[in-house]
Design a protein around this motif. Structure first.
Motif, PDB file in Angstrom:
ATOM      1  N   LEU A 105       0.842  -1.197   0.000  1.00 42.61           N
ATOM      2  CA  LEU A 105       0.000   0.000   0.000  1.00 42.61           C
ATOM      3  C   LEU A 105       0.873   1.243   0.000  1.00 42.61           C
ATOM      4  O   LEU A 105       1.640   1.489   0.929  1.00 42.61           O
ATOM      5  CB  LEU A 105      -0.920   0.002   1.222  1.00 42.61           C
ATOM      6  N   GLN A 106       0.775   2.033  -1.048  1.00 36.50           N
ATOM      7  CA  GLN A 106       1.568   3.250  -1.154  1.00 36.50           C
ATOM      8  C   GLN A 106       0.922   4.378  -0.352  1.00 36.50           C
ATOM      9  O   GLN A 106      -0.258   4.346  -0.020  1.00 36.50           O
ATOM     10  CB  GLN A 106       1.684   3.666  -2.628  1.00 36.50           C
ATOM     11  N   ASN A 108      -0.996   7.478   0.821  1.00 33.61           N
ATOM     12  CA  ASN A 108      -2.235   8.131   0.367  1.00 33.61           C
ATOM     13  C   ASN A 108      -3.115   7.226  -0.487  1.00 33.61           C
ATOM     14  O   ASN A 108      -4.127   7.686  -1.031  1.00 33.61           O
ATOM     15  CB  ASN A 108      -1.931   9.424  -0.422  1.00 33.61           C
ATOM     16  N   GLU A 109      -2.748   5.952  -0.636  1.00 28.58           N
ATOM     17  CA  GLU A 109      -3.599   5.028  -1.375  1.00 28.58           C
ATOM     18  C   GLU A 109      -4.775   4.591  -0.510  1.00 28.58           C
ATOM     19  O   GLU A 109      -4.675   4.520   0.718  1.00 28.58           O
ATOM     20  CB  GLU A 109      -2.811   3.782  -1.799  1.00 28.58           C
ATOM     21  N   ASP A 110      -5.877   4.281  -1.163  1.00 26.02           N
ATOM     22  CA  ASP A 110      -7.059   3.812  -0.441  1.00 26.02           C
ATOM     23  C   ASP A 110      -6.847   2.382   0.032  1.00 26.02           C
ATOM     24  O   ASP A 110      -6.221   1.568  -0.637  1.00 26.02           O
ATOM     25  CB  ASP A 110      -8.279   3.876  -1.380  1.00 26.02           C
ATOM     26  N   ASN A 113      -7.321  -0.705  -2.072  1.00 27.13           N
ATOM     27  CA  ASN A 113      -6.301  -1.167  -3.009  1.00 27.13           C
ATOM     28  C   ASN A 113      -5.455  -2.313  -2.453  1.00 27.13           C
ATOM     29  O   ASN A 113      -4.625  -2.872  -3.171  1.00 27.13           O
ATOM     30  CB  ASN A 113      -5.377  -0.005  -3.398  1.00 27.13           C
TER      31      ASN A 113
END
Length: 268
Positions: A105-106, A108-110, A113
């Motif tokens: 999970l990068q 600011n990713e939701d 995802n």
């Protein structure tokens, strides 16, 4: 032990070279489909993320040679084959599952995802008090048995139990075929011949194992890794004995008799 007998899929290096080779994705897909209980045709895409074997790792004690893959661009899978019982294996696999799940999970990713994450543990020791060699864990509500999420799954395949499985003579059991393959070695011609006759995929897997047993470079690496595993076993046994001796010494200092100490050690 013959050189061929050391060429066994139970050795992490051998396992990774068989299942982690891009030329053998059909073998990997068949194995995964069997363990996960799905059709091979449902696995439409396989990406092997870490099939490179770094030479230094082969000689490094306590190193892990896991196989990390992604299937269908939606599910991350980590396969670990382990012959040593660290004593905290359940917690260990949960920790590595969590790292795998959150690691992609990068910023600011939701959270949506996050991929499904599956940890498959192939272990050459018993960990659960049951006859079944395959255990699958998911997250359910305690009373309703409602599944919280399908993103969590941890599987354990206990190889020693698989050896004793009553179905091992029935080759209609595909999962048992794979367990027999993992439990065999390149010197076990009887088992290899039997497995080869069962399916084209199994015939290919056996051929790869046999090829490794006659390749001098492969044999050298396998022997080095096998020695490293033996050294790790010895190191852990030494640590365990040292810890035990320390406990006994403290018991004696507290005034306990040899008989009392022996009784406590037997209970443990």
């Amino acid at each position: 032990m013959s050189k061929k007998a050391k060429v066994t899929p139970k050795l992490d290096l051998v396992f990774k070279k068989i299942f982690g080779d891009v030329r053998n994705t059909d073998i990997l897909a068949d194995f995964l489909a069997t363990v996960l209980g799905i059709k091979t045709s449902e696995i439409t895409d396989i990406e092997i993320l870490d099939n490179e074997i770094i030479p230094d790792i082969l000689l490094s004690k306590f190193s892990r040679l896991d196989l990390r893959i992604t299937i269908n661009k939606a599910t991350s899978i980590n396969i670990e084959i382990q012959v040593l019982n660290y004593g905290n294996y359940k917690e260990r696999t949960l920790f590595y599952w969590a790292k795998m799940y959150t690691g992609e999970l990068q910023k600011n990713e939701d959270y949506l995802n996050l991929k499904n994450a599956i940890a498959i543990n192939i272990i050459d020791f018993n960990i659960f008090d049951c006859e079944e060699y395959h255990s699958t864990f998911k997250i359910f509500e305690e009373h309703r048995k409602e599944l919280l999420t399908d993103k969590f799954r941890i599987d354990f395949l206990e190889l020693r139990k698989a050896k004793e499985c009553k179905e091992r003579d029935s080759m209609t059991n595909k999962k048992q075929m794979w367990m027999d393959f993992l439990n065999t070695n390149a010197d076990d011609e009887k088992t290899l011949e039997r497995l080869s006759s069962e399916s084209p995929i199994m015939k290919k897997a056996v051929a790869v194992l046999r090829q490794m047993s006659v390749d001098e470079k492969e044999l050298y690496e396998i022997e080095q890794r096998e020695k490293t595993v033996r050294d790790e076993i010895s190191a852990r046994e030494y640590e365990r004995q040292q810890g035990k001796n320390e406990i006994i010494s403290k018991m004696k200092k507290s005034g306990m008799s040899d008989e009392q100490i022996q009784k406590i050690l037997l209970i443990q």
